[in-house]
Design a protein around this motif. Structure first.
Motif, PDB file in Angstrom:
ATOM      1  N   GLN A   1       0.848  -1.184   0.000  1.00 39.92           N
ATOM      2  CA  GLN A   1       0.000   0.000   0.000  1.00 39.92           C
ATOM      3  C   GLN A   1       0.888   1.240   0.000  1.00 39.92           C
ATOM      4  O   GLN A   1       1.417   1.648   1.040  1.00 39.92           O
ATOM      5  N   ALA A   2       1.077   1.826  -1.171  1.00 38.65           N
ATOM      6  CA  ALA A   2       2.012   2.938  -1.329  1.00 38.65           C
ATOM      7  C   ALA A   2       1.454   4.229  -0.751  1.00 38.65           C
ATOM      8  O   ALA A   2       0.257   4.496  -0.840  1.00 38.65           O
ATOM      9  N   ALA A   3       2.347   5.019  -0.166  1.00 37.31           N
ATOM     10  CA  ALA A   3       1.982   6.371   0.261  1.00 37.31           C
ATOM     11  C   ALA A   3       1.950   7.275  -0.966  1.00 37.31           C
ATOM     12  O   ALA A   3       2.551   6.957  -2.003  1.00 37.31           O
ATOM     13  N   PRO A   4       1.254   8.413  -0.894  1.00 35.53           N
ATOM     14  CA  PRO A   4       1.269   9.352  -2.024  1.00 35.53           C
ATOM     15  C   PRO A   4       2.704   9.738  -2.379  1.00 35.53           C
ATOM     16  O   PRO A   4       3.489  10.084  -1.513  1.00 35.53           O
ATOM     17  N   GLY A   5       3.014   9.641  -3.656  1.00 30.93           N
ATOM     18  CA  GLY A   5       4.368   9.960  -4.089  1.00 30.93           C
ATOM     19  C   GLY A   5       5.323   8.791  -4.035  1.00 30.93           C
ATOM     20  O   GLY A   5       6.479   8.909  -4.450  1.00 30.93           O
ATOM     21  N   GLY A   6       4.875   7.628  -3.514  1.00 31.51           N
ATOM     22  CA  GLY A   6       5.722   6.459  -3.479  1.00 31.51           C
ATOM     23  C   GLY A   6       6.788   6.539  -2.400  1.00 31.51           C
ATOM     24  O   GLY A   6       6.696   7.315  -1.445  1.00 31.51           O
ATOM     25  N   THR A   7       7.836   5.726  -2.544  1.00 29.49           N
ATOM     26  CA  THR A   7       8.955   5.731  -1.602  1.00 29.49           C
ATOM     27  C   THR A   7      10.256   5.646  -2.379  1.00 29.49           C
ATOM     28  O   THR A   7      10.350   4.934  -3.383  1.00 29.49           O
ATOM     29  N   GLU A   8      11.246   6.376  -1.934  1.00 29.13           N
ATOM     30  CA  GLU A   8      12.521   6.434  -2.647  1.00 29.13           C
ATOM     31  C   GLU A   8      13.492   5.397  -2.100  1.00 29.13           C
ATOM     32  O   GLU A   8      13.637   5.229  -0.884  1.00 29.13           O
ATOM     33  N   ILE A   9      14.165   4.699  -3.022  1.00 28.18           N
ATOM     34  CA  ILE A   9      15.235   3.779  -2.652  1.00 28.18           C
ATOM     35  C   ILE A   9      16.551   4.420  -3.082  1.00 28.18           C
ATOM     36  O   ILE A   9      16.792   4.612  -4.275  1.00 28.18           O
ATOM     37  N   PRO A  10      17.415   4.778  -2.144  1.00 29.75           N
ATOM     38  CA  PRO A  10      18.689   5.403  -2.511  1.00 29.75           C
ATOM     39  C   PRO A  10      19.568   4.433  -3.300  1.00 29.75           C
ATOM     40  O   PRO A  10      19.316   3.219  -3.332  1.00 29.75           O
ATOM     41  N   PRO A  11      20.609   4.946  -3.945  1.00 31.18           N
ATOM     42  CA  PRO A  11      21.504   4.092  -4.731  1.00 31.18           C
ATOM     43  C   PRO A  11      22.096   2.963  -3.887  1.00 31.18           C
ATOM     44  O   PRO A  11      22.484   3.172  -2.740  1.00 31.18           O
TER      45      PRO A  11
END
Length: 317
Positions: A101-111
């Motif tokens: 269940q994604a939050a608005p804007g998704g989630t970032e995975i750093p390099p």
């Protein structure tokens, strides 16, 4: 070519070759894909073997064992951040819909990092009762699982299908346990009654296992057998008052309650503080030839009482 999707490389090219590449890139950026309006970002169609910046693996945290929540673990293998917008499991063991269940804007995975995205499993697509065993993963569907993922990297948004590694057999274990639980539930409702009865010396206590048979119905298992009850990382049976074995439950029969005297299984400092599955009581059952472990969870109030009992009983030694 979208350079944001590839690790950075240092190359040397002859001037003519470089000019050709730059021209080709410019043309590609200015020409919309078929069916795409000028000025929009192309979205890649799902591919079973994508050249992707992400890899996928499945896992499950121990405190989610009774909740059927798994982790979709996505790793960013590139030197640029990736923003995950959606992720859903695809497996022959479970129908569509086991999704993060994604939050608005998704989630970032750093390099070069990994993130765990929790997803609740849907009810499994179970075999007939005699076709699978909850303790043998070889009886389960073997087709590889995938993760359907939507993500953004740089200016590109893509939808891809990633092969999902499952090194710990998370899907097979959950499939078997959930199918066994569904088969057992057609025969009887089994649970732990609220309220813990603590002995006067505080060294033992009693939990009550309740068994309420369903009405007999055609096409469902008529009986189940509780072959034995096993201890947990937190609870054990006292040798002088062993737990019942070989309990036969028949659909349409009378309800029953079994008083299980318990003692702490361990008294080290981490027993309660680090517990994840100590209040899941394992029943080894046979339901119409389908054998395995049925885990009965304590309710929130009973769980807290058990923790308090173990702490007090260990302190009394």
């Amino acid at each position: 070519m979208n350079r944001d999707l590839l690790p950075a490389r240092r190359t040397r090219a002859a001037p003519v070759v470089l000019a050709v590449l730059l021209a080709a890139t410019a043309l590609q950026g200015c020409t919309p894909a078929p069916g795409q309006q000028p000025g929009t970002t192309a979205t890649a169609s799902a591919s079973p073997t994508p050249d992707s910046p992400l890899t996928a693996e499945l896992n499950q945290f121990r405190d989610n064992y009774s909740k059927q929540i798994i982790e979709i673990q996505l790793s960013n293998t590139t030197s640029a951040p990736v923003t995950v917008l959606a992720a859903e499991l695809a497996s022959p063991m479970f129908p569509p819909g086991s999704a993060w269940q994604a939050a608005p804007g998704g989630t970032e995975i750093p390099p070069n990092q990994t993130k765990s995205l929790p997803a609740r499993l849907r009810d499994p697509s179970c075999h007939a009762p005699a076709e699978a065993s909850a303790d043998r993963a070889s009886d389960e569907p073997t087709a590889a699982a995938e993760v359907h993922v939507s993500f953004r990297q740089g200016s590109a948004t893509l939808d891809q299908r990633l092969p999902a590694a499952d090194p710990f057999g998370v899907l097979a274990r959950n499939y078997a346990e959930l199918c066994l639980a569904k088969a057992a539930a057609r025969v009887a409702v089994i649970g732990l009654a609220p309220g813990l009865e603590i002995a006067a010396d505080a060294r033992t206590a009693v939990v009550r296992l309740t068994v309420t048979p369903r009405e007999a119905a055609a096409g469902t298992p008529e009986r189940l057998s509780i072959e034995r009850i096993e201890g947990t990382t937190l609870l054990a049976e006292p040798p002088e008052t062993p737990w019942p074995r070989g309990v036969v439950v028949v659909a349409g029969g009378a309800a029953a309650e079994y008083r299980l005297r318990i003692r702490p299984a361990r008294c080290d400092a981490h027993a309660v503080a680090e517990d994840k599955v100590g209040t899941l009581l394992p029943l080894l059952v046979d339901v119409g030839g389908k054998k395995g472990t049925l885990k009965i969870a304590a309710g929130a109030a009973l769980k807290g009482q058990i923790y308090g009992f173990v702490t007090a009983a260990c302190g009394a030694h």
